[in-house]
Design a protein around this motif. Structure first.
Motif, PDB file in Angstrom:
ATOM      1  N   SER B 203       0.828  -1.212   0.000  1.00 30.33           N
ATOM      2  CA  SER B 203       0.000   0.000   0.000  1.00 30.33           C
ATOM      3  C   SER B 203       0.860   1.258   0.000  1.00 30.33           C
ATOM      4  CB  SER B 203      -0.925  -0.006   1.203  1.00 30.33           C
ATOM      5  OG  SER B 203      -0.154  -0.155   2.378  1.00 30.33           O
ATOM      6  N   LEU B 204       2.022   1.176   0.682  1.00 27.19           N
ATOM      7  CA  LEU B 204       2.914   2.337   0.707  1.00 27.19           C
ATOM      8  C   LEU B 204       3.412   2.657  -0.699  1.00 27.19           C
ATOM      9  CD1 LEU B 204       5.275   2.145   3.803  1.00 27.19           C
ATOM     10  CD2 LEU B 204       3.492   3.803   3.276  1.00 27.19           C
ATOM     11  N   LEU B 205       3.778   1.608  -1.429  1.00 25.00           N
ATOM     12  CA  LEU B 205       4.277   1.818  -2.787  1.00 25.00           C
ATOM     13  C   LEU B 205       3.171   2.403  -3.654  1.00 25.00           C
ATOM     14  CD1 LEU B 205       6.364  -1.446  -3.389  1.00 25.00           C
ATOM     15  CD2 LEU B 205       6.993   0.654  -2.223  1.00 25.00           C
ATOM     16  N   ASP B 206       1.945   1.853  -3.503  1.00 27.08           N
ATOM     17  CA  ASP B 206       0.812   2.367  -4.277  1.00 27.08           C
ATOM     18  C   ASP B 206       0.566   3.829  -3.949  1.00 27.08           C
ATOM     19  OD1 ASP B 206       0.536  -0.088  -5.373  1.00 27.08           O
ATOM     20  OD2 ASP B 206      -1.044  -0.769  -3.990  1.00 27.08           O
ATOM     21  N   ASP B 210       0.526   6.960  -6.354  1.00 29.17           N
ATOM     22  CA  ASP B 210      -0.677   7.787  -6.511  1.00 29.17           C
ATOM     23  C   ASP B 210      -0.369   9.252  -6.283  1.00 29.17           C
ATOM     24  OD1 ASP B 210      -2.034   5.551  -7.046  1.00 29.17           O
ATOM     25  OD2 ASP B 210      -2.988   5.355  -5.052  1.00 29.17           O
ATOM     26  N   LEU B 211       0.611   9.498  -5.391  1.00 26.26           N
ATOM     27  CA  LEU B 211       0.946  10.892  -5.111  1.00 26.26           C
ATOM     28  C   LEU B 211       1.938  11.452  -6.122  1.00 26.26           C
ATOM     29  CD1 LEU B 211       1.144  10.618  -1.244  1.00 26.26           C
ATOM     30  CD2 LEU B 211      -0.590  11.801  -2.585  1.00 26.26           C
ATOM     31  N   GLY B 212       2.222  10.685  -7.147  1.00 29.43           N
ATOM     32  CA  GLY B 212       3.011  11.223  -8.251  1.00 29.43           C
ATOM     33  C   GLY B 212       4.493  10.973  -8.192  1.00 29.43           C
ATOM     34  N   ALA B 213       4.952  10.118  -7.276  1.00 25.55           N
ATOM     35  CA  ALA B 213       6.390   9.855  -7.232  1.00 25.55           C
ATOM     36  C   ALA B 213       6.778   8.927  -8.374  1.00 25.55           C
ATOM     37  CB  ALA B 213       6.768   9.219  -5.904  1.00 25.55           C
ATOM     38  N   SER B 214       7.946   9.167  -8.927  1.00 30.04           N
ATOM     39  CA  SER B 214       8.433   8.263  -9.961  1.00 30.04           C
ATOM     40  C   SER B 214       8.926   6.988  -9.291  1.00 30.04           C
ATOM     41  CB  SER B 214       9.575   8.918 -10.735  1.00 30.04           C
ATOM     42  OG  SER B 214      10.705   9.015  -9.890  1.00 30.04           O
ATOM     43  N   THR B 215       9.165   5.947 -10.117  1.00 33.89           N
ATOM     44  CA  THR B 215       9.634   4.670  -9.555  1.00 33.89           C
ATOM     45  C   THR B 215      10.899   4.884  -8.743  1.00 33.89           C
ATOM     46  OG1 THR B 215       8.856   3.766 -11.616  1.00 33.89           O
ATOM     47  CG2 THR B 215      10.098   2.289 -10.196  1.00 33.89           C
ATOM     48  N   TRP B 216      11.803   5.648  -9.327  1.00 35.02           N
ATOM     49  CA  TRP B 216      13.094   5.875  -8.690  1.00 35.02           C
ATOM     50  C   TRP B 216      12.924   6.584  -7.350  1.00 35.02           C
ATOM     51  CZ3 TRP B 216      17.474   4.271  -7.699  1.00 35.02           C
ATOM     52  CH2 TRP B 216      18.521   5.079  -7.282  1.00 35.02           C
ATOM     53  N   GLN B 217      12.023   7.615  -7.360  1.00 37.26           N
ATOM     54  CA  GLN B 217      11.764   8.352  -6.114  1.00 37.26           C
ATOM     55  C   GLN B 217      11.191   7.428  -5.047  1.00 37.26           C
ATOM     56  OE1 GLN B 217       9.431  11.630  -7.635  1.00 37.26           O
ATOM     57  NE2 GLN B 217      10.680  13.072  -6.446  1.00 37.26           N
ATOM     58  N   THR B 218      10.256   6.569  -5.438  1.00 37.91           N
ATOM     59  CA  THR B 218       9.671   5.630  -4.484  1.00 37.91           C
ATOM     60  C   THR B 218      10.748   4.740  -3.893  1.00 37.91           C
ATOM     61  OG1 THR B 218       7.746   5.596  -5.911  1.00 37.91           O
ATOM     62  CG2 THR B 218       7.865   3.908  -4.195  1.00 37.91           C
TER      63      THR B 218
END
Lengths: 393, 303
Positions: B203-206, B210-218
């Protein structure tokens, strides 16, 4: 549950101090041995444990064709257990455990065994086959101390120079192949050397012939200057060495895969390399070598079987089998008749004084120079071992 | 016939020895605790504390080189020797260098594998991968090291494969040691990272996405911080295990020595146990330093 730091510290202090108490309680104790040789043998104990170089005690489990232990077991009802070792230093540590009744030791070990009272005096009258042994092997510095016998001779041989015939050309004739910088460079990373401090003597032997101004008389009696020259030579060699060996199986595999093509060896290794064309020579400078002695441990639990083994392995037949398999000269002229290869004694130049004079048998280096010099102090074996780790870097 | 129910009382408990002990213990919590901890604490003291103290003390002894007798008078000669001789500095640096490299290689390989196992693979695939990672642990360490010896040998598989892309086998040496050790310790690094990733809720990754972070940022701001303790746990394994190793170096290391070899030759060849004990203190000091540094980051509390 929370433990405060102070409580934790206190607990630590208690643990540490209790540990020290335990340590203090475990003081060492010296075990003395009577040291007197026995006069007559008793009943055999049914077993004997032997510490030996690889290939000395073969019962057919390594190679079904090679077995001289079973005959001994049938005859004396002494069951043999054996352990092999790769270096004299390893043997010394194993011998000190007291688990072995019989130890076969090279000349660089016997003096240490006697000095640390690990070896018992041997009564050669109880070993009938001792009479047949070559006279020039008896009463030598490495088996007789203060006029007392501490073992019986097994055989002697040389540390040879082995090379892969397909890779190394022209064929080497001198140790300069592994010590001269220009010659070594050709086989950089494919040279192998024996992994033991005693190998420093090989470098000293080379210097003895090639740098006469160092005045080395005996490769096991090196004063500081001579010793440093040998160590420097080995440090130069280190850059070209692919790997060091003390496990003879490792050298066999390295030569078979071609990872090593040139280096010191024993005849038994030459005989065992199958997948590569190798040849071994006695270089023109001569070589270091060994003259081995069967000793009985001062802590032997089965001394009667141990005496039986010493007599058996001194017998010309068993001695011929063992020395022929390992690749070294036997201990008596009679043994030559029992060899499976009629040219065996010629190959190893058994009884040949001229050949024997080219060999420098392993000795334990001590501070009091072995070559008789009184004006200098020689480097002892602890300096040799220390230098050896430095050479490897 | 009627039963006199009033007299059918509960039989009185028998006063056995066990019961007496049990009831007296229930009244004495401290005695209870002492009994409970006595066995494991004795074990801990004997195996760890006494062994360490013995190591420390024997480092202060010396040995008579000729007879091999240990001289039990205390001196700092051995410690001085390992502190001043350049040999020990060189070998220590080499050993730490190899251990760091092995750890870096292992973490670099473990991260993507563990991420795939924990987040992307199907249930079935995940189980297969966990088994695949664990299987090498069933094979003997020696077998694996000798396997690498033949793989890396002259004319071995590595050379055969590498020659197709114009490379050569590294031969026996430090590179071979790093490769072999990285292979042998890899499962110990993958497993804690995998366990750590499993605890990162999807859920954190989702939410991050959802809040617009890129994969790398996540990855950088959500996954990595949560994963740090797991990575450190894995690195402790690969780092400390490499630090003490001497067998792999012997088999594929060519003519090189590591700290373990120095200990080994001093125990075996040189018969100098005190010096071996002194050398053995080097990796212990390094590990204490490493663990202290790790503790400062707070990673150990999150394990």
């Amino acid at each position: 549950m929370r433990i405060t730091t102070r409580k934790r510290r206190a607990a630590g202090a208690i643990l540490a101090s209790s540990a020290l108490v335990v340590l203090a309680a475990c003081g060492g104790s010296d075990s003395g041995s009577s040291g007197k040789a026995v006069d007559k043998l008793g009943k055999t104990e049914g077993k004997v444990s032997i510490l030996a170089w690889p290939g000395y005690v073969e019962d057919g489990s390594n190679d079904p064709k090679v077995d001289w232990v079973s005959a001994f077991e049938d005859k004396t009802k002494c069951q043999v257990t054996s352990k092999t070792y790769g270096t004299s230093d390893e043997a010394f540590n194993l011998a000190k455990t007291g688990d072995y009744d019989v130890v076969v030791a090279s000349g660089d070990l016997t003096a240490r065994m006697v000095a640390s009272k690990e070896a018992a005096e041997v009564n050669t009258d109880l070993i009938p086959n001792y009479a047949k042994v070559y006279d020039f092997l008896k009463d030598q510095d490495w088996n007789t101390f203060d006029g007392k016998h501490y073992g019986v001779p097994h055989g002697y041989g040389a540390n040879l120079l082995m090379y892969n015939e397909d890779e190394v050309s022209p064929a080497p004739t001198s140790w300069s192949a592994v010590f001269d910088p220009a010659e070594m460079a050709k086989y950089k990373g494919k040279i192998t050397s024996y992994d033991s401090p005693i190998y420093i003597a090989d470098a000293a032997l080379y210097l003895m012939k090639h740098q006469p101004d160092l005045k080395i008389e005996n490769p096991y009696a090196l004063d500081e200057k001579q010793f440093n020259a040998a160590v420097d030579l080995l440090k130069g060699q280190r850059k070209n060495v692919g790997e060091y060996w003390s496990d003879y199986l490792k050298e066999i595999s390295a030569f078979e895969t071609g990872d090593s093509v040139l280096g010191t060896t024993w005849q038994v290794i030459v005989n065992s390399v199958e997948k590569a064309k190798v040849k071994a020579i006695l270089p023109e400078e001569g070589a270091t070598g060994w003259s081995d002695t069967w000793m009985i441990s001062s802590k032997a639990k089965h001394p009667n079987c141990a005496y039986k083994w010493l007599d058996y392995i001194e017998s010309p037949k068993a001695n011929a089998q063992a020395t022929e398999y390992f690749g070294e000269a036997p201990n008596s002229a009679e043994a030559c008749d029992f060899a499976s290869d009629p040219s065996f004694c010629d190959t190893y130049k058994a009884g040949d004084k001229d050949f024997a004079s080219k060999l420098w048998y392993w000795r334990t280096p001590v501070a009091e120079c072995l070559d008789g010099r009184k004006d200098v102090k020689c480097m002892d074996y602890s300096e040799w071992t220390k230098a050896w780790t430095e050479i490897k870097g | 016939m009627s039963v006199d129910t009033a007299r059918a009382a509960v039989p009185e408990t028998r006063r056995t020895a066990a019961r007496r002990v049990s009831s007296s213990l229930s009244a004495r919590p401290r005695a209870r605790l002492a009994l409970l901890l006595a066995a494991p604490l004795t074990w801990l003291v004997l195996v760890y504390v006494v062994a360490l103290a013995a190591l420390l003390v024997s480092a202060l002894w010396t040995v008579d080189s000729f007879t091999g007798e240990i001289n039990r008078s205390l001196t700092f000669d051995n410690l001085k020797e390992i502190a001043t001789e350049s040999l020990y500095r060189t070998v220590t640096l080499r050993t730490v260098g190899v251990a760091v490299l092995v750890t870096v290689v292992d973490v670099a390989i473990a991260l993507p594998i563990a991420f795939y196992m924990a987040k992307l693979a199907s249930q079935r695939m995940q189980r297969i991968l966990v088994i695949a990672v664990l299987t090498p642990l069933w094979a003997s360490y020696l077998v694996k090291a000798f396997a690498w010896r033949s793989v890396l040998s002259d004319g071995g598989i590595f050379q055969w494969a590498a020659s197709r892309i114009g490379l050569d086998t590294p031969g026996y040496g430090l590179t071979a040691v790093v490769i072999t050790q990285a292979y042998i310790w890899l499962p110990y690094v993958i497993l804690p990272i995998f366990a750590g990733l499993e605890r990162v809720p999807n859920s954190l990754l989702d939410a991050s996405g959802d809040l617009g972070a890129s994969t790398w940022q996540t990855m950088r701001t959500i996954v990595l911080p949560m994963l740090t303790p797991a990575i450190i746990a894995g690195s402790i394994f690969s780092f400390s295990l490499t630090l003490g190793d001497y067998i792999t170096v012997n088999i594929v290391g060519g003519a090189n020595q590591m700290l373990g070899n120095l200990v080994y030759t001093n125990v075996g060849a040189a018969n100098n146990l005190p010096l071996a004990a002194a050398i053995a203190l080097i990796p212990i000091v390094i590990m204490i330093g490493y663990l202290t540094a790790v503790r400062r980051t707070g990673a150990l509390e999150n394990l």
